[in-house]
Design a protein around this motif. Structure first.
Motif, PDB file in Angstrom:
ATOM      1  N   TYR A  19       0.864  -1.167   0.061  1.00 57.20           N
ATOM      2  CA  TYR A  19       0.133   0.011   0.049  1.00 57.20           C
ATOM      3  C   TYR A  19       0.840   1.293  -0.027  1.00 57.20           C
ATOM      4  O   TYR A  19       0.693   2.148  -0.844  1.00 57.20           O
ATOM      5  N   LEU A  20       1.855   1.328   0.923  1.00 59.30           N
ATOM      6  CA  LEU A  20       2.790   2.521   1.037  1.00 59.30           C
ATOM      7  C   LEU A  20       3.637   2.561  -0.183  1.00 59.30           C
ATOM      8  O   LEU A  20       3.704   3.831  -0.735  1.00 59.30           O
ATOM      9  N   ALA A  35       1.683   4.372  -2.674  1.00 68.11           N
ATOM     10  CA  ALA A  35       1.406   5.595  -2.611  1.00 68.11           C
ATOM     11  C   ALA A  35       2.752   6.551  -2.692  1.00 68.11           C
ATOM     12  O   ALA A  35       2.502   7.569  -2.414  1.00 68.11           O
ATOM     13  N   ARG A  52       5.619   5.904  -1.114  1.00 69.10           N
ATOM     14  CA  ARG A  52       6.563   5.842   0.214  1.00 69.10           C
ATOM     15  C   ARG A  52       7.585   4.753   0.153  1.00 69.10           C
ATOM     16  O   ARG A  52       7.209   3.715  -0.347  1.00 69.10           O
ATOM     17  N   LEU A 107      -6.144   1.663  -1.660  1.00 74.75           N
ATOM     18  CA  LEU A 107      -5.568   2.843  -2.045  1.00 74.75           C
ATOM     19  C   LEU A 107      -6.427   3.959  -2.686  1.00 74.75           C
ATOM     20  O   LEU A 107      -6.876   4.771  -2.520  1.00 74.75           O
ATOM     21  N   ARG A 108      -7.378   3.012  -3.639  1.00 74.78           N
ATOM     22  CA  ARG A 108      -8.637   3.876  -4.323  1.00 74.78           C
ATOM     23  C   ARG A 108      -9.668   3.970  -3.212  1.00 74.78           C
ATOM     24  O   ARG A 108     -10.033   5.226  -3.296  1.00 74.78           O
ATOM     25  N   PRO A 167      -7.447   6.196   0.592  1.00 80.33           N
ATOM     26  CA  PRO A 167      -6.349   7.092   0.408  1.00 80.33           C
ATOM     27  C   PRO A 167      -6.122   7.772   1.623  1.00 80.33           C
ATOM     28  O   PRO A 167      -4.848   7.801   1.973  1.00 80.33           O
ATOM     29  N   GLU A 168      -6.675   7.888   2.606  1.00 83.67           N
ATOM     30  CA  GLU A 168      -6.562   8.522   3.853  1.00 83.67           C
ATOM     31  C   GLU A 168      -5.604   7.912   4.874  1.00 83.67           C
ATOM     32  O   GLU A 168      -4.915   8.165   5.739  1.00 83.67           O
ATOM     33  N   VAL A 204      -2.801   6.548   4.267  1.00 83.92           N
ATOM     34  CA  VAL A 204      -1.374   6.848   4.217  1.00 83.92           C
ATOM     35  C   VAL A 204      -0.817   7.915   5.413  1.00 83.92           C
ATOM     36  O   VAL A 204       0.208   7.557   5.763  1.00 83.92           O
ATOM     37  N   GLU A 205      -1.725   8.635   5.875  1.00 81.25           N
ATOM     38  CA  GLU A 205      -1.381   9.517   6.994  1.00 81.25           C
ATOM     39  C   GLU A 205      -1.716   8.870   8.066  1.00 81.25           C
ATOM     40  O   GLU A 205      -1.290   9.464   9.342  1.00 81.25           O
TER      41      GLU A 205
END
Length: 560
Positions: free
Chosen positions: A191-192, A195, A197, A219-220, A223-224, A226-227
């Motif tokens: 996932y990262l 994104a 990362r 991810l679609r 998407p949040e 990631v943080e």
RNA sequence: GCGCCCGUAGCUCAGCUGGACAGAGCGUUUGGCUACGAACCAAAAGGCCGGGGGUUCGAGUCCCUCCGGGCGCACCA
């Protein structure tokens, strides 16, 4: 022969033995176990028994002498006179029964009356059965060995239902352990990476392409993430990622025609406190002790090789602790027959699980494990190397795309569960017309075509009671009919011994006998009585094939 | 080392809980479509049922032993 007829013969034999002993024609000895079976060789009659042979030992008399005495008493019984035309003593002392033609009429009438239920029976003692199978970790697609388990488990469930038991199908989802954790961390890393990362891939993670695809999906949709805090995100994937994987597994199995009544989550077991409960119960039963910081289950007291750790010294439960709780829960839910299908790598596990069942206070004989051997896929005569860890394997979906559902299921069910299975992909795919499954299905489709033809000619199938069965005298006709009559027996045997492969073999035999009958004898356009009788024989064959294929989970096509 | 599974036709495997001359599919060889589907039928070749002991009237099937192959024997799941 029909089971009902066989029962008559069996009872007549027991009665004959008792009478002969009462009259002093035979010495008194306890009635031995004997069989009444359809002989392989048709010149040996419709049914045969070894009663005289097994009585030889306890009576001290030669078998043929016993047989002759028994026959005298058999011939006096009205039930036998009605059923049997001739009885002979043969070979070392077998008693062979040659039936009157009436049996064929009874067969036809039974098929007419029971239809789709022909072959099924009511259990003398119906049991509530829980059948657990497949239960693959929710960390990837279904692989070939899971597919075999799915086919075997599904067929077994069908069989046990057919003989009158109340069966439920269950899939145990290991969503709380180390594998689920690794999967979540693999998903997290992908996932990262997607994104943009930097994220190291876990050392023993799952490298398969499907993990990346699933990560892209998340991810679609989310998407949040990631943080989000790392540990929180992993926990999210352990929950939602695993859930999604389970969903995909359900869909994949559904495409294979396999459906479960319940997907039982290990996670729920923990959350409901059932693991503690089960261990507490074991503790009360004096089955637990502490040693070197760990909690042990004294399984040797119930026949296991060694005692087993249930709580590690770091305070974590072992896998087995959860499994004990799971099996306790099965019994708590009221099942009185618990069957698990496991892979050969788990056979060392049987002893301890049995011990656990006993230590919890249940009868260990109601717990049964079927060890299903592995599958080797062959391509070009060479085994296809697979490794789940390396992400290289053939999935169930790929197998279905290559050989189709019916061929796959039939192949998986052709071998005894305890035998390794070589699955030849080239044979299953490129020479699909050579597959036994097509041979069987062809017989069914051929009969369907025959009836379409008959309908066009204005010929209808008679009632069973109107068929002049004495017109069916050719060997191709009587052998086929005999085989059809054995179907209920075959179902019972396959179910009782948990050997679904008997059914595939039986189906091939029926198809073979029908093809032979068909090639030798004209059906439509013959003299009306004969035409009707042969049509009915064809109809009976179709019913049996359809019922048999349904138990196997294989389609019975009208056209192909 | 201990435990489980498997050794049967060239290949893959059945063999009805010990029965009457060892079977099937694939492969090989040969024959069969001017009436119901040739995805079929018919025929042939091919076996000391891994070896050796034993139990039994009778063993591919049960017991012992050896040989060969697979898989297990975790405070992993």
């Amino acid at each position: 022969m029909l089971e009902s007829d066989r029962k008559v013969v069996r009872q007549a034999l027991s009665a004959a033995l008792a009478q002969a002993q009462a009259k002093g024609d035979l010495p008194v000895f306890p009635p031995p176990d004997f069989v009444v079976e359809t002989p392989k060789e048709k010149s040996h009659g419709d049914l045969a028994t070894n009663l005289a042979l097994v009585s030889s030992g306890p009576s001290g008399l030669p078998p043929r002498q016993i047989a002759t005495a028994l026959v005298r008493y058999l011939e006096r019984q009205p039930e036998i006179q009605q059923l049997v035309g001739r009885i002979e003593v043969a070979g070392p002392g077998f008693i062979n029964f040659f039936f009157r033609e009436g049996w064929l009429s009874r067969l036809f009438r039974a098929i007419e009356a029971e239809g789709d239920r022909f072959g099924c029976a009511r259990a003398e003692r119906p049991r509530r059965v829980l059948l657990e199978y497949v239960s693959a970790n929710p960390v990837g697609p279904m692989v070939v060995v899971n597919a075999r388990a799915a086919a075997v488990g599904d067929c077994l469930a069908n069989l046990l239902s057919a003989i009158g038991h109340q069966v439920e199908r269950e899939y145990y989802v290991n969503d709380a352990g180390r594998q689920a954790e690794l999967f979540a961390r693999s998903l997290n890393a992908r996932y990262l990476q997607l994104a943009g990362r930097e994220a190291p891939f876990p050392e023993e993670g799952y490298p398969g392409e499907y993990v990346t695809e699933l990560a892209a999906e998340f991810l679609r949709s989310h998407p949040e993430l990631v943080e989000m805090e790392e540990s929180e995100r992993v926990a999210f994937f352990k929950e939602k990622g695993v859930d999604r994987m389970v969903e995909l597994q359900q869909q994949e199995l559904a495409r294979f025609g396999v459906h479960f009544d319940r997907w039982y989550r290990e996670r729920d077991l923990h959350r409901a406190g059932k693991v503690e409960e089960a261990l507490e119960l074991l503790r009360q039963n004096g089955a637990l002790y502490e040693n070197e910081g760990a909690t042990w289950f004294a399984s040797t007291r119930w026949g296991d090789d060694k005692d087993r750790v249930v709580v590690k010294s770091d305070g974590e439960y072992t896998y087995m602790a959860a499994d004990i709780a799971y099996h306790r829960d099965k019994y708590e839910r009221g099942y009185d027959w618990v069957i698990d299908i496991w892979g050969p790598d788990h056979h060392g596990y049987i002893g301890r699980m049995r011990a656990a069942v006993a230590a919890l206070g249940y009868d260990p004989d109601t717990f049964q494990v079927i060890i299903l051997q592995l599958v080797t896929l062959l391509r070009g005569g060479q085994p296809v190397r697979m490794s789940k860890r390396a992400g290289e394997f053939i999935t169930l979906d790929e197998l279905l795309a290559e050989v189709g559902k019916d061929a796959a299921r039939f192949f998986f069910l052709m071998r005894s569960p305890s035998a390794h299975l070589d699955f030849d992909l080239d044979l299953a795919r490129e020479q699909s017309e050579q597959n036994p499954v097509y041979y069987v299905q062809y017989a069914h489709a051929r009969i369907a075509s025959l009836f379409r033809q008959a309908e066009a000619a204005g010929v209808t199938r008679p009632k069973a009671s109107q068929v002049a069965v004495d017109l069916l005298t050719a060997p191709e006709e009587t052998e086929l009919a005999r085989k059809l009559a054995a179907f209920p027996d075959e179902v019972r045997l396959a179910a009782e011994r948990q050997e679904p492969h008997r059914l595939t073999h039986y189906a091939m035999e029926v198809a073979s006998l029908y093809h032979s009958f068909y090639a030798h004898h004209r059906i439509l356009g013959t003299e009306p009585g004969l035409e009707a009788a042969r049509l009915y024989l064809s109809h009976a064959t179709q019913v049996v094939l359809r019922n048999c294929l349904r138990l196997l989970g294989v389609g019975a096509p009208e056209r192909m």
